[in-house]
Design a protein around this motif. Structure first.
Motif, PDB file in Angstrom:
ATOM      1  N   PHE A 119       1.075 -73.827 -21.894  1.00 52.22           N
ATOM      2  CA  PHE A 119       0.899 -72.459 -21.526  1.00 52.22           C
ATOM      3  C   PHE A 119       2.003 -71.695 -21.597  1.00 52.22           C
ATOM      4  O   PHE A 119       2.220 -70.480 -22.195  1.00 52.22           O
ATOM      5  CB  PHE A 119      -0.030 -71.777 -20.524  1.00 52.22           C
ATOM      6  N   LYS A 120       2.966 -71.971 -20.832  1.00 50.06           N
ATOM      7  CA  LYS A 120       4.005 -71.139 -20.559  1.00 50.06           C
ATOM      8  C   LYS A 120       5.145 -70.976 -21.722  1.00 50.06           C
ATOM      9  O   LYS A 120       5.763 -70.070 -22.261  1.00 50.06           O
ATOM     10  CB  LYS A 120       5.053 -71.894 -19.241  1.00 50.06           C
ATOM     11  N   ASN A 121       5.059 -72.408 -22.374  1.00 51.15           N
ATOM     12  CA  ASN A 121       5.830 -72.264 -23.718  1.00 51.15           C
ATOM     13  C   ASN A 121       5.243 -71.547 -24.759  1.00 51.15           C
ATOM     14  O   ASN A 121       5.901 -70.888 -25.500  1.00 51.15           O
ATOM     15  CB  ASN A 121       5.994 -73.722 -24.163  1.00 51.15           C
ATOM     16  N   ASN A 122       3.747 -71.665 -24.845  1.00 48.51           N
ATOM     17  CA  ASN A 122       3.025 -70.728 -25.796  1.00 48.51           C
ATOM     18  C   ASN A 122       3.564 -69.418 -25.602  1.00 48.51           C
ATOM     19  O   ASN A 122       3.690 -68.420 -26.448  1.00 48.51           O
ATOM     20  CB  ASN A 122       1.801 -71.050 -25.639  1.00 48.51           C
ATOM     21  N   ALA A 123       3.390 -68.869 -24.367  1.00 44.22           N
ATOM     22  CA  ALA A 123       3.551 -67.579 -24.028  1.00 44.22           C
ATOM     23  C   ALA A 123       4.938 -67.045 -24.354  1.00 44.22           C
ATOM     24  O   ALA A 123       5.282 -65.809 -24.795  1.00 44.22           O
ATOM     25  CB  ALA A 123       3.470 -67.252 -22.461  1.00 44.22           C
ATOM     26  N   ARG A 124       5.749 -67.976 -24.095  1.00 32.88           N
ATOM     27  CA  ARG A 124       7.268 -67.535 -24.396  1.00 32.88           C
ATOM     28  C   ARG A 124       7.442 -67.387 -25.917  1.00 32.88           C
ATOM     29  O   ARG A 124       8.095 -66.324 -26.204  1.00 32.88           O
ATOM     30  CB  ARG A 124       8.232 -68.726 -24.038  1.00 32.88           C
ATOM     31  N   GLU A 125       6.726 -68.071 -26.608  1.00 33.31           N
ATOM     32  CA  GLU A 125       6.876 -68.041 -28.338  1.00 33.31           C
ATOM     33  C   GLU A 125       6.195 -66.614 -28.690  1.00 33.31           C
ATOM     34  O   GLU A 125       6.595 -65.835 -29.395  1.00 33.31           O
ATOM     35  CB  GLU A 125       6.476 -69.042 -28.891  1.00 33.31           C
ATOM     36  N   ALA A 126       5.047 -66.576 -27.756  1.00 31.69           N
ATOM     37  CA  ALA A 126       4.288 -65.271 -28.352  1.00 31.69           C
ATOM     38  C   ALA A 126       4.791 -63.934 -28.120  1.00 31.69           C
ATOM     39  O   ALA A 126       4.885 -63.092 -28.895  1.00 31.69           O
ATOM     40  CB  ALA A 126       3.042 -65.364 -27.515  1.00 31.69           C
ATOM     41  N   LEU A 127       5.924 -63.865 -26.952  1.00 36.58           N
ATOM     42  CA  LEU A 127       6.568 -62.676 -26.703  1.00 36.58           C
ATOM     43  C   LEU A 127       7.596 -62.333 -27.515  1.00 36.58           C
ATOM     44  O   LEU A 127       7.671 -61.096 -27.796  1.00 36.58           O
ATOM     45  CB  LEU A 127       7.008 -62.867 -25.377  1.00 36.58           C
ATOM     46  N   TYR A 140      -3.245 -60.864 -21.230  1.00 32.23           N
ATOM     47  CA  TYR A 140      -3.647 -61.175 -22.800  1.00 32.23           C
ATOM     48  C   TYR A 140      -2.840 -59.875 -23.855  1.00 32.23           C
ATOM     49  O   TYR A 140      -2.390 -60.463 -24.772  1.00 32.23           O
ATOM     50  CB  TYR A 140      -5.286 -61.016 -22.850  1.00 32.23           C
ATOM     51  N   HIS A 141      -2.895 -58.911 -23.400  1.00 33.89           N
ATOM     52  CA  HIS A 141      -2.026 -57.721 -24.303  1.00 33.89           C
ATOM     53  C   HIS A 141      -0.866 -58.271 -24.657  1.00 33.89           C
ATOM     54  O   HIS A 141       0.011 -57.758 -25.558  1.00 33.89           O
ATOM     55  CB  HIS A 141      -2.026 -56.318 -23.316  1.00 33.89           C
ATOM     56  N   ALA A 142      -0.034 -59.005 -23.716  1.00 30.05           N
ATOM     57  CA  ALA A 142       1.203 -59.287 -23.773  1.00 30.05           C
ATOM     58  C   ALA A 142       1.349 -60.644 -24.756  1.00 30.05           C
ATOM     59  O   ALA A 142       2.440 -60.694 -25.480  1.00 30.05           O
ATOM     60  CB  ALA A 142       1.947 -59.467 -22.606  1.00 30.05           C
ATOM     61  N   ILE A 143       0.693 -61.594 -24.359  1.00 32.28           N
ATOM     62  CA  ILE A 143       0.768 -62.861 -25.063  1.00 32.28           C
ATOM     63  C   ILE A 143      -0.236 -63.263 -26.419  1.00 32.28           C
ATOM     64  O   ILE A 143      -0.139 -64.118 -26.808  1.00 32.28           O
ATOM     65  CB  ILE A 143       0.882 -63.866 -24.017  1.00 32.28           C
TER      66      ILE A 143
END
Lengths: 472, 232
Positions: A8-16, A327-330
């Protein structure tokens, strides 16, 4: 589908830093919320209906075994078949068997989150069948071989130009120089491509938003009409559903329908609400000749009587997702499995295990917007807290967090020490701000200060202000 | 198939025993009674006041609601006026003059022969049909929602396959709420019985799956036209 929740953390970092995603999310942040607010304002009874919807579902869950007995009797009397699946694998096997008995080559599908949950398409394709998703959003992500990123808007993470590229790549039988600049031309192209699939399909598979015990009925709620073409034209209709979809009567489903579309898209009512009961009748000139319902448990019966039972009230409207700042962020893919946002943060650990999905209930600021807009009044933050507790009890929380929590608990239990350290810290932060009122970089809080300044404390601690009467 | 069927039977008994174990059953007789009563005599829940208005205003509310989701509506005085109204709708929209409809008695009794420029075919819809005609069982005012029942009279395919769907509804069949429609449904179908398909429809097909841009005519009809008939 592969569970990517542990990353999750890595996914979120890429999404941002994903520009396409951020551009697509920018459009969804305000649209859904304002439409829901307008729909709510138009119906004075809306919040009272939410209370009743909650009570109806609570009553149903408390009598679920009896309602299923009544339901099953009605389906059978109408000439339909009810199949029971304990696990995702069982559901896949039942559906594959029905399709193979039909010698199916082409299977059309309406949008179904349960089908995503059991990874149905892969299973049927491995057995040599062609599976055609017919909901526009699902069709787009099937072409791109991606999972959905939202439970009611599967392709919400994509921009128009990304969809155009996918269509050009896949629809090679169409002229290269065709104009696809407008959304309308993309919709028309999908309509044209999928039309023949409906007609040629041997089996149509849909989900179900609700089951009605009184009449033995399954319901789909859609806007496109794809679900109806999917279930009306082939010889066999399979409904894939899960245990919690039951409601007692037509009156009860009417109450819940009054809050569903308004919460989801802000529509007064969805375009198509279809109530299906059994196969084609003797004098019917159309409709499927076989009607099967596959009821999936997959851990839901174990939620009854647990602190997660309230989650079984969920009607998958997506309001919690639409209003979630995380959710809006990632976006939805970061959550790593079928269900994103707040509802996913509660449901995913139940279905795949807290050891794999532990990051999800932690990815919340507990701002409470999800619970505030939930039409079924599900206490989502409370249940995320339950998951955090379970994670802690099972020693799955990272060492640093446990140590920090232990340190905080040590202080919190000693008020004098707590007040002293607070007042030292406040003054220290003021020093670090160099009189600017904000801190640009702070060790141990770089995750915050890398993206924005940390406001410096004004003067005293909250407790000091309170005691001096200066807090109003 | 046997292996799968046995597994399903085993799963059923496991699920039911899990439910019974996890539920707070208490007085089993009282539970059964509550369920039986709710199913045999479904109580009405809270009903919004919006449609609690005189019948003529309900018709206006139905119209307003369904026009808001891009359907078009006209009202005619007599059943005999329908074919002419249809002919002019088809002409104004540059649509073919061939219509598909089911064996609905009221629709088939209309004076089609007095409107030679409309060619009527009966039966279920086929992919080549451009325009279909159905009669709605009810029209619900509160959200502008048509209710259509499957069967030979008004086959379900008419609602979804053609590009243009025209629906005739009798003014007396306009009701305020879904609950009123269910009461009528039980009167015509029998308690606890349903037609194979009951379609609640509000406007033409739509999607917002690409950048939340609303686009009509995703997979179902691109256009929906409703004719309310005062005397049908």
């Amino acid at each position: 589908m592969e569970i990517r929740s542990p990353q999750f953390k890595n996914n979120a970092r890429e999404a941002l830093v994903d520009e396409n995603l951020q551009s697509a999310l920018g459009k969804m942040r305000t649209g859904f919320t304002s439409k829901r607010a307008e729909a709510r304002a138009r119906l004075p009874e809306f919040d009272d209906l939410r209370d009743q919807a909650r009570d109806i579902k609570d009553h149903t869950l408390a009598h679920l075994d009896l309602y299923y007995e009544a339901y099953e009797e009605k389906v059978t009397a109408a000439g339909g078949h009810v199949h029971w699946a304990r696990t995702a694998g069982d559901a896949r096997d039942i559906i594959l068997q029905i399709c193979q008995d039909e010698n199916a080559k082409l299977v059309t599908k309406g949008k179904s989150m349960i089908a995503e949950e059991v990874a149905l398409n892969d299973h049927l394709e491995e057995a040599g069948m062609e599976v055609a998703e017919t909901d526009l959003g699902e069709y787009i992500i099937q072409l791109r071989q991606e999972p959905p990123s939202h439970i009611i808007a599967p392709a919400v993470h994509l921009t128009r130009s990304q969809v155009e590229k996918s269509f050009r790549k896949s629809h090679t039988h169409l002229a290269d120089d065709r104009n696809l600049d407008e959304v309308s031309s993309l919709v028309n192209e999908a309509r044209q491509v999928l039309r023949q699939k409906y007609i040629d399909a041997d089996v149509g598979i849909t989900g179900a938003n609700f089951l009605i015990a009184e009449t033995g009925t399954s319901i789909i709620v859609t806007n496109e009409g794809n679900g109806d073409l999917t279930q009306t034209l082939p010889r066999v209709h399979i409904v894939l559903t899960s245990l919690e979809k039951m409601v007692p009567t037509l009156e009860d489903v009417s109450t819940i329908l009054r809050v569903l579309a308004r919460s989801a898209t802000g529509q007064e009512f969805s375009t198509y609400t279809t109530l299906s009961t059994g196969p084609r009748r003797e004098d019917d000139p159309d409709g499927p000749e076989e009607y099967h319902v596959v009821v999936l448990d997959n851990g839901r019966s174990a939620m009854i009587g647990s602190e997660f039972q309230d989650m079984l009230r969920c009607i998958r409207c997506g309001a919690c997702i639409n209003h979630c700042p995380v959710y809006h962020a990632i976006g939805g893919h970061s959550y790593g499995w079928v269900y994103p946002g707040p509802m996913g943060s509660v449901l995913t650990p139940t279905l795949v295990g807290i050891d794999k999905a532990g990051h999800l209930p932690n990815a919340s600021t507990f701002c409470g917007r999800c619970e505030a807009v939930c039409p079924m009044r599900i206490p989502l933050p409370k249940m995320m807290r339950h998951w955090r507790e379970r994670e802690f009890e099972r020693h799955l929380t990272p060492k640093l967090s446990r140590t920090a929590l232990g340190f905080w608990a040590f202080l919190a239990k000693r008020p004098a020490l707590y007040h002293l350290s607070n007042s030292v810290l406040v003054r220290l932060l003021r020093v670090l701000a160099f009189g600017r009122g904000a801190i640009g970089s702070l060790p141990l809080a770089s995750g915050w200060t890398r993206h924005r300044d940390l406001p410096a404390p004004e003067r005293n601690t909250f407790q000091e202000l309170w005691r001096s009467g200066g807090y109003e | 198939m046997n292996d799968v069927r046995n597994k399903s039977i085993a799963a059923r008994s496991e699920i039911f025993s899990d439910l019974k174990r996890n539920l707070d059953i208490g007085d089993e007789k009282a539970r059964e009674k509550r369920v039986r009563e709710r199913l045999s005599n479904p109580p009405r829940n809270l009903i919004p006041e919006r449609a609690n208005i005189p019948h003529s205003e309900q018709i206006a509310l139905f119209r307003e609601q369904i026009e808001a989701v891009s359907a078009t509506v006209e009202q005619v005085a007599a059943a005999a006026d329908v074919p002419a109204a249809l002919a002019s709708f088809l002409r104004d929209n540059n649509l073919p003059s061939r219509l598909r409809l089911g064996s609905d008695e009221a629709l088939n009794a209309l004076p089609w022969n007095k409107t030679p420029n409309v060619d009527v075919q009966t039966g279920r819809a086929v992919p080549e049909d451009a325009v279909s005609l159905s009669r709605a069982f009810k029209a619900v005012a509160e959200t502008g929602t048509l209710i259509l029942l499957s069967g030979a009279d008004n086959p379900t395919t008419l609602n979804f396959l053609p590009d243009t769907h025209i629906v005739v509804v009798s003014a007396k069949d306009v009701v305020g709420t879904y609950e009123e429609a269910w009461t009528h449904l039980r009167e015509t179908q029998g308690k606890g019985s349903m037609p194979r398909a009951l379609n609640m429809i509000s406007g033409p097909s739509r999607t917002a799956d690409v950048e939340q841009t609303i686009q009509l005519g995703a997979h179902g009809p691109r256009q929906q036209h409703i004719i309310i008939v005062d005397d049908l």
